[in-house]
Design a protein around this motif. Structure first.
Motif, PDB file in Angstrom:
ATOM      1  N   ASP A   1       0.829  -1.212   0.000  1.00 38.22           N
ATOM      2  CA  ASP A   1       0.000   0.000   0.000  1.00 38.22           C
ATOM      3  C   ASP A   1       0.863   1.261   0.000  1.00 38.22           C
ATOM      4  OD1 ASP A   1      -2.330  -1.435  -0.043  1.00 38.22           O
ATOM      5  OD2 ASP A   1      -2.705  -1.309   2.118  1.00 38.22           O
TER       6      ASP A   1
ATOM      7  N   SER B   1       2.332   1.676  -3.489  1.00 36.99           N
ATOM      8  CA  SER B   1       1.336   2.166  -4.450  1.00 36.99           C
ATOM      9  C   SER B   1       0.844   3.576  -4.122  1.00 36.99           C
ATOM     10  CB  SER B   1       0.139   1.202  -4.482  1.00 36.99           C
ATOM     11  OG  SER B   1      -0.501   1.154  -3.227  1.00 36.99           O
TER      12      SER B   1
ATOM     13  N   TRP C   1       1.925   8.801 -10.187  1.00 35.14           N
ATOM     14  CA  TRP C   1       2.425   7.452  -9.904  1.00 35.14           C
ATOM     15  C   TRP C   1       1.257   6.454  -9.838  1.00 35.14           C
ATOM     16  CZ3 TRP C   1       6.354   4.287  -9.985  1.00 35.14           C
ATOM     17  CH2 TRP C   1       6.427   3.189  -9.129  1.00 35.14           C
ATOM     18  N   MET C   2       0.163   6.839  -9.126  1.00 30.08           N
ATOM     19  CA  MET C   2      -0.973   5.933  -8.997  1.00 30.08           C
ATOM     20  C   MET C   2      -1.649   5.673 -10.339  1.00 30.08           C
ATOM     21  SD  MET C   2      -2.892   6.673  -5.349  1.00 30.08           S
ATOM     22  CE  MET C   2      -2.940   8.446  -5.382  1.00 30.08           C
TER      23      MET C   2
ATOM     24  N   ILE D   1      -0.517   2.510 -12.017  1.00 27.29           N
ATOM     25  CA  ILE D   1      -0.586   1.277 -11.219  1.00 27.29           C
ATOM     26  C   ILE D   1      -1.919   0.555 -11.439  1.00 27.29           C
ATOM     27  CG2 ILE D   1      -0.666   0.360  -8.847  1.00 27.29           C
ATOM     28  CD1 ILE D   1       1.161   2.657  -8.021  1.00 27.29           C
TER      29      ILE D   1
ATOM     30  N   ILE E   1      -3.954  -2.729  -9.464  1.00 24.49           N
ATOM     31  CA  ILE E   1      -3.903  -3.605  -8.292  1.00 24.49           C
ATOM     32  C   ILE E   1      -4.945  -4.709  -8.451  1.00 24.49           C
ATOM     33  CG2 ILE E   1      -4.255  -3.760  -5.797  1.00 24.49           C
ATOM     34  CD1 ILE E   1      -3.253  -0.949  -5.500  1.00 24.49           C
TER      35      ILE E   1
ATOM     36  N   SER F   1      -1.053  -1.049 -17.335  1.00 23.68           N
ATOM     37  CA  SER F   1      -0.244  -0.197 -16.464  1.00 23.68           C
ATOM     38  C   SER F   1       1.226  -0.607 -16.495  1.00 23.68           C
ATOM     39  CB  SER F   1      -0.766  -0.292 -15.027  1.00 23.68           C
ATOM     40  OG  SER F   1      -2.116   0.073 -14.973  1.00 23.68           O
TER      41      SER F   1
ATOM     42  N   ILE G   1       2.934  -0.542 -13.654  1.00 24.80           N
ATOM     43  CA  ILE G   1       3.145  -1.155 -12.338  1.00 24.80           C
ATOM     44  C   ILE G   1       1.960  -2.071 -12.058  1.00 24.80           C
ATOM     45  CG2 ILE G   1       3.656  -0.758  -9.888  1.00 24.80           C
ATOM     46  CD1 ILE G   1       5.606   0.702 -11.721  1.00 24.80           C
TER      47      ILE G   1
ATOM     48  N   ILE H   1       0.334  -4.826  -9.323  1.00 29.05           N
ATOM     49  CA  ILE H   1       0.425  -5.331  -7.948  1.00 29.05           C
ATOM     50  C   ILE H   1      -0.595  -6.458  -7.778  1.00 29.05           C
ATOM     51  CG2 ILE H   1       0.093  -4.779  -5.512  1.00 29.05           C
ATOM     52  CD1 ILE H   1       0.992  -1.929  -6.160  1.00 29.05           C
TER      53      ILE H   1
END
Length: 575
Positions: A383, A386, A412-413, A416, A418, A497, A499, A501
């Motif tokens: 968390d 991210s 940045w988010m 990402i 998730i 994305s 990134i 997760i």
């Protein structure tokens, strides 16, 4: 609102003209001969060429009827305007509440009860009927009441002031008597509306256990008790609002009867008395409902005062705490190394740190796995990575860019995706759930299909008659746990994305399906960074970096070879 106030004043004058027009009407009706001795009436007769009292009476009958009709139509338009404005205000409050809630920091969402949010939204909608409409009704009724009163004072000040004084004293006494009761009712309404939302959420959320344990009677009893308290308080509030009406109506008749008697004692000429009685009775008939509206509106506002304060407090608090909105993201180098330096974190209200002294450098394109016992800090660390939560001390950077800056965080988010352990599925099509949060006209079906294929979801979708257009039941009740998880993975892949997760995202999958999906994810290339939390060590066998956490601290950082040796040792130990 400003327009409405001016319109209220205009309607008040129209009502005054309506009452004023009854004076010549009743005068001519009772004493026709007066038209020849009164200068004002003579002017009208000469101007219109009226030849007889009956024609004169017809003229005032038409005028009185038209003014009454216009006054009634204006009151109808005023009611529409008040209602329209009330619902607009309530809609704006509800939208602001939802916006402020949805823009809260992630930590607020995981610590705040969702029943409080739902209760606040429910209360904001109830404000229309319990606060906003009554408030506007008080203002409009007050303008009308004052205008009618002034009209009657001009016509007969003594009688009007006597009536006003009597009505005012009666309502003030009733309000004083009910004040304490209304405060108590207000608190009951506020508390039990929250409690009912909480009970409904908890019972529906845990329905599987409730059915298995046959504990339905317990939740029914809780709901019934709170609902009974709510309805009882509501009925008391309604009774307090309506009860004066019947007494005041009787009181009004007594006032009129007393007035007629006293006036007849002073003047034996009933023809002279008739217009005065008519005007006063007509005025009182208009004023009594207005007085009742003002009183019942005050009772409604007082009875729902706690709900109003709850909504305003909720709105104010969440407005202060919400995340800053920005569509102008700063450009940051997503491909820079992710660096965590001396990071500490603890949740609000907690005395102990969930993460302590975290130092990491993760090159872009790495496949990073996290292992550790339950509550070791794996999910909290992800968390932080991210940017869902911010460190209490220490820094998190991408290259030289500090992610503690709000606009840098948003940039940045935006890069990402998730996949959590528990996937939320809406009651929509496979397309809507894979492209979750996207506008319908902006959804790329080819990307949806590609993501479904990579997530090993296509066979599942093809089982349904409407395929991609088939509606999933709320929460995915018509799907298995593994199928729901694959939708979550497809959702992340659709976003493309940089990134990715996976927070225990493959735990619900069988070994074969997990192996197929993980091979797909690992084959996505080095153009994205992947973070994986998993309980099965086999899930992480292709990771470049494996981080083991223990009690909120990094216990060990391993490369692939070191991890495979650890995995082999653990497999042999289990065997």
């Amino acid at each position: 609102m400003l327009f409405l106030i001016f319109f209220m004043i205009f309607c008040s004058f129209a009502e005054a003209f309506s009452i004023g027009s009854i004076i010549p009407f009743l005068t001519v009706l009772t004493t026709p001969s007066i038209i020849y001795s009164n200068k004002d009436y003579s002017f009208i007769i000469n101007s219109l060429g009226i030849e007889s009292p009956s024609q004169f009476l017809l003229f005032f009958t038409i005028i009185f009827s038209l003014l009454s009709l216009i006054s009634g139509m204006l009151r109808l338009v005023l009611t529409w305007a008040q209602t329209n404005l009330s619902f607009s205000i309530a809609s704006e409050i509800s939208s602001s509440l939802f916006e402020n809630t949805i823009y809260q920091e992630y930590e607020k969402h995981i610590t705040q009860s969702s029943s409080e949010v739902i209760a606040a939204l429910s209360k904001s909608n109830a404000l229309v009927h319990n606060i906003i409409i009554p408030t506007l009704s008080i203002v409009s009724s007050f303008f009308l009441f004052i205008t009618i009163m002034l009209t009657l004072i001009i016509y007969n000040p003594q009688i009007t002031l006597y009536i006003m004084l009597s009505l005012s004293i009666t309502y003030i006494l009733i309000l004083s008597f009910s004040k304490r009761k209304l405060q108590k009712v207000s608190l009951i309404l506020s508390r039990n509306s929250i409690e009912i939302n909480k009970i409904v959420q908890e019972s529906l959320g845990g329905i599987k256990n409730i059915i298995i344990n046959q504990s339905q009677p317990y939740f029914i009893r809780l709901f019934s008790n709170s609902n009974k308290n709510l309805q009882t308080a509501g009925s008391i509030s309604q009774l307090l609002a309506l009860s004066p009406r019947f007494g005041i109506e009787s009181f009004g008749v007594i006032i009129i009867a007393t007035f007629c008697y006293l006036y007849s004692q002073e003047n034996n000429n009933l023809y002279v008395l008739a217009p005065t009685i008519g005007v006063i009775v007509f005025g009182i008939q208009k004023m009594l409902p207005l007085a009742q509206i003002i009183y019942s509106s005050i009772v409604s506002i007082r009875g729902n005062k706690s709900n109003l304060f709850d909504v305003l407090q909720f709105l104010k608090y969440h407005n202060q705490e919400k995340i800053e909105k920005s569509s102008n993201f700063l450009k940051i180098d997503i491909k820079g190394d992710l660096i965590l330096s001396n990071v500490y974190f603890k949740y609000n209200g907690s005395d102990s740190y969930s993460l302590k002294d975290i130092n990491l450098r993760i090159p872009f394109g790495s496949k990073v796995g996290f292992i550790g016992e339950t509550a070791s800090g794996k999910s909290t660390l992800v968390d932080l990575i991210s940017s869902l939560i911010l460190p209490e001390t220490g820094q998190i950077k991408v290259g030289e860019i500090n992610l503690n800056c709000q606009q840098n965080r948003l940039a940045w988010m935006s890069a990402i995706s998730i996949v959590p352990q528990n996937i939320y599925l809406s009651n929509n099509t496979f397309i809507d759930n894979i492209a979750f949060g996207s506008e319908n006209e902006k959804i790329d079906f080819e990307r949806v299909k590609e993501a479904a294929i990579k997530a090993e979801l296509l066979d599942t979708i093809n089982q349904f008659p409407l395929k991609f257009h088939h509606n999933i039941e709320e929460g995915g009740l018509n799907l298995s746990g593994g199928q729901r998880q694959r939708i979550g993975i497809a959702r992340a892949l659709y976003k493309k994305s940089k990134i990715l997760i996976l927070d225990e995202a493959t735990n619900a999958l069988d070994n074969y399906t997990e192996n197929q999906i993980m091979n797909t994810i690992y084959s996505l290339g080095n153009n994205l960074t992947i973070f994986i939390i998993a309980h099965r060590l086999s899930t992480l066998k292709n990771c470049d970096i494996i981080i083991e956490l223990s009690k909120g601290k990094i216990d060990k950082v391993m490369n692939r070879d070191e991890f495979l040796l650890l995995k082999k040792y653990n497999d042999e130990k289990k065997f």
